[in-house]
Design a protein around this motif. Structure first.
Motif, PDB file in Angstrom:
ATOM      1  N   ARG A  17      18.016 -66.598  11.414  1.00  0.00           N
ATOM      2  CA  ARG A  17      18.906 -66.827  12.551  1.00  0.00           C
ATOM      3  C   ARG A  17      18.093 -67.015  13.829  1.00  0.00           C
ATOM      4  N   VAL A  18      17.000 -66.248  13.978  1.00  0.00           N
ATOM      5  CA  VAL A  18      16.111 -66.428  15.125  1.00  0.00           C
ATOM      6  C   VAL A  18      15.538 -67.843  15.121  1.00  0.00           C
ATOM      7  N   LEU A  19      15.089 -68.290  13.950  1.00  0.00           N
ATOM      8  CA  LEU A  19      14.575 -69.662  13.833  1.00  0.00           C
ATOM      9  C   LEU A  19      15.625 -70.672  14.281  1.00  0.00           C
ATOM     10  N   HIS A  20      16.839 -70.478  13.822  1.00  0.00           N
ATOM     11  CA  HIS A  20      17.922 -71.407  14.160  1.00  0.00           C
ATOM     12  C   HIS A  20      18.190 -71.422  15.660  1.00  0.00           C
ATOM     13  N   ASP A  21      18.292 -70.236  16.258  1.00  0.00           N
ATOM     14  CA  ASP A  21      18.637 -70.156  17.676  1.00  0.00           C
ATOM     15  C   ASP A  21      17.573 -70.791  18.560  1.00  0.00           C
ATOM     16  N   LEU A  22      16.302 -70.667  18.162  1.00  0.00           N
ATOM     17  CA  LEU A  22      15.221 -71.176  19.001  1.00  0.00           C
ATOM     18  C   LEU A  22      14.907 -72.648  18.772  1.00  0.00           C
ATOM     19  N   SER A  23      15.182 -73.145  17.583  1.00  0.00           N
ATOM     20  CA  SER A  23      14.733 -74.498  17.249  1.00  0.00           C
ATOM     21  C   SER A  23      15.823 -75.553  17.291  1.00  0.00           C
ATOM     22  N   THR A  24      17.089 -75.157  17.361  1.00  0.00           N
ATOM     23  CA  THR A  24      18.181 -76.116  17.247  1.00  0.00           C
ATOM     24  C   THR A  24      18.135 -77.193  18.320  1.00  0.00           C
ATOM     25  N   ASP A  25      17.794 -76.810  19.556  1.00  0.00           N
ATOM     26  CA  ASP A  25      17.792 -77.806  20.636  1.00  0.00           C
ATOM     27  C   ASP A  25      16.458 -78.526  20.766  1.00  0.00           C
ATOM     28  N   GLY A  26      15.530 -78.262  19.858  1.00  0.00           N
ATOM     29  CA  GLY A  26      14.264 -78.987  19.848  1.00  0.00           C
ATOM     30  C   GLY A  26      13.219 -78.465  20.802  1.00  0.00           C
ATOM     31  N   ASN A  27      13.444 -77.301  21.422  1.00  0.00           N
ATOM     32  CA  ASN A  27      12.501 -76.793  22.402  1.00  0.00           C
ATOM     33  C   ASN A  27      11.533 -75.751  21.850  1.00  0.00           C
ATOM     34  N   SER A  28      11.594 -75.474  20.564  1.00  0.00           N
ATOM     35  CA  SER A  28      10.625 -74.596  19.926  1.00  0.00           C
ATOM     36  C   SER A  28      10.231 -75.187  18.584  1.00  0.00           C
ATOM     37  N   GLN A  29       8.964 -74.996  18.237  1.00  0.00           N
ATOM     38  CA  GLN A  29       8.447 -75.506  16.977  1.00  0.00           C
ATOM     39  C   GLN A  29       7.823 -74.349  16.199  1.00  0.00           C
ATOM     40  N   PHE A  30       8.064 -74.313  14.904  1.00  0.00           N
ATOM     41  CA  PHE A  30       7.519 -73.274  14.037  1.00  0.00           C
ATOM     42  C   PHE A  30       6.750 -73.905  12.888  1.00  0.00           C
ATOM     43  N   ILE A  31       5.550 -73.386  12.629  1.00  0.00           N
ATOM     44  CA  ILE A  31       4.810 -73.705  11.406  1.00  0.00           C
ATOM     45  C   ILE A  31       4.542 -72.368  10.737  1.00  0.00           C
ATOM     46  N   ILE A  32       5.024 -72.227   9.506  1.00  0.00           N
ATOM     47  CA  ILE A  32       5.059 -70.919   8.851  1.00  0.00           C
ATOM     48  C   ILE A  32       4.431 -71.011   7.466  1.00  0.00           C
ATOM     49  N   ALA A  33       3.402 -70.206   7.236  1.00  0.00           N
ATOM     50  CA  ALA A  33       2.842 -70.062   5.891  1.00  0.00           C
ATOM     51  C   ALA A  33       3.574 -68.912   5.214  1.00  0.00           C
ATOM     52  N   THR A  34       4.131 -69.169   4.036  1.00  0.00           N
ATOM     53  CA  THR A  34       4.981 -68.148   3.424  1.00  0.00           C
ATOM     54  C   THR A  34       5.001 -68.263   1.905  1.00  0.00           C
TER      55      THR A  34
END
Length: 239
Positions: free
Chosen positions: A168-185
């Motif tokens: 949900r944190v990922l969704h809230d921060l990235s939906t408008d295109g102003n945050s980018q995540f690269i995640i090794a998992t």
């Protein structure tokens, strides 16, 4: 999106017989195009996903021990062996962000206590919270928009329920295109995030795959569907 492309500068490599170029996926890297605000690196242990993520962090100016640009502390063996050989292409370039290393999070929490910056993490020492609570405090209070976040195995401290909360944190921060995540998992839960890109580091190369093609999904699903058979095969020599 901010980071658009990762290029391995082959002409600067003097020998492929030395680490990190003994890792097949790293040695065979030419150019990796990033096309989603949420990008996952997946693969077996030792496949190179954390090695590349760490190199991106160093080139972005983050502390490779974990943290952002202003977190200055040292953890032995935290330096990147690959950063000098890659080039990052940005549009536009951002300086805000964070590099999370699960295995050095304790040292990062101690650093936050030392510089008396707990106000930025919910007002409580990260050491006074459970491992999972402290991770979520970081995500909820330290992560903001117009930034890039590089996360190495964030699921290490998160229960399945808290992995869903993190999505949900990922969704809230990235939906408008102003945050980018690269995640090794390794998490089949996190890899299921919708409309994300997944790059597999297995089979000696870095290639984009669908969620259902990942070993993480296939092995987890197969085990859940056939638990008794798996357990029988694992322990049959003890019967």
């Amino acid at each position: 999106m901010f980071l658009k492309r990762i290029t391995l500068q082959q002409e600067t490599i003097s020998s492929c017989q030395k680490y990190p170029f003994t890792i097949p996926a790293i040695k065979n890297l030419r150019e990796l195009n990033i096309t989603s605000n949420i990008t996952f690196f997946a693969g077996e242990n030792g496949s190179g996903k954390s090695t590349l993520l760490e190199a991106i962090a160093e080139k972005a100016g983050f502390n490779t021990a974990g943290g952002g640009r202003n977190n200055v502390y040292h953890v032995e063996a935290a330096e990147s062996a690959l950063a000098d050989y890659i080039r990052l292409s940005w549009l536009p370039k951002v300086t805000n962000g964070f590099f999370l290393r699960a295995e050095t999070f304790y040292q990062f929490a101690s650093h936050i206590d030392e510089v008396e910056a707990t106000h930025a993490y919910g007002g409580r020492s990260l050491h006074q919270q459970s491992h999972g609570e402290s991770f979520l405090s970081l995500f909820q209070h330290r992560f903001h928009q117009k930034a890039i976040y590089l996360l190495d195995e964030p699921e290490a401290a998160l229960s399945p329920q808290r992995q869903l909360a993190f999505m949900r944190v990922l969704h809230d921060l990235s939906t408008d295109g102003n945050s980018q995540f690269i995640i090794a998992t390794h998490s089949p839960i996190l890899l299921g995030y919708p409309d994300s890109d997944i790059f597999s580091f297995d089979n000696g190369e870095i290639s984009k795959v669908n969620y259902e093609e990942t070993d993480h999904y296939q092995i987890t699903k197969s085990f859940l569907d056939n638990r008794e058979r798996y357990l029988h095969e694992l322990f049959k020599n003890e019967e």
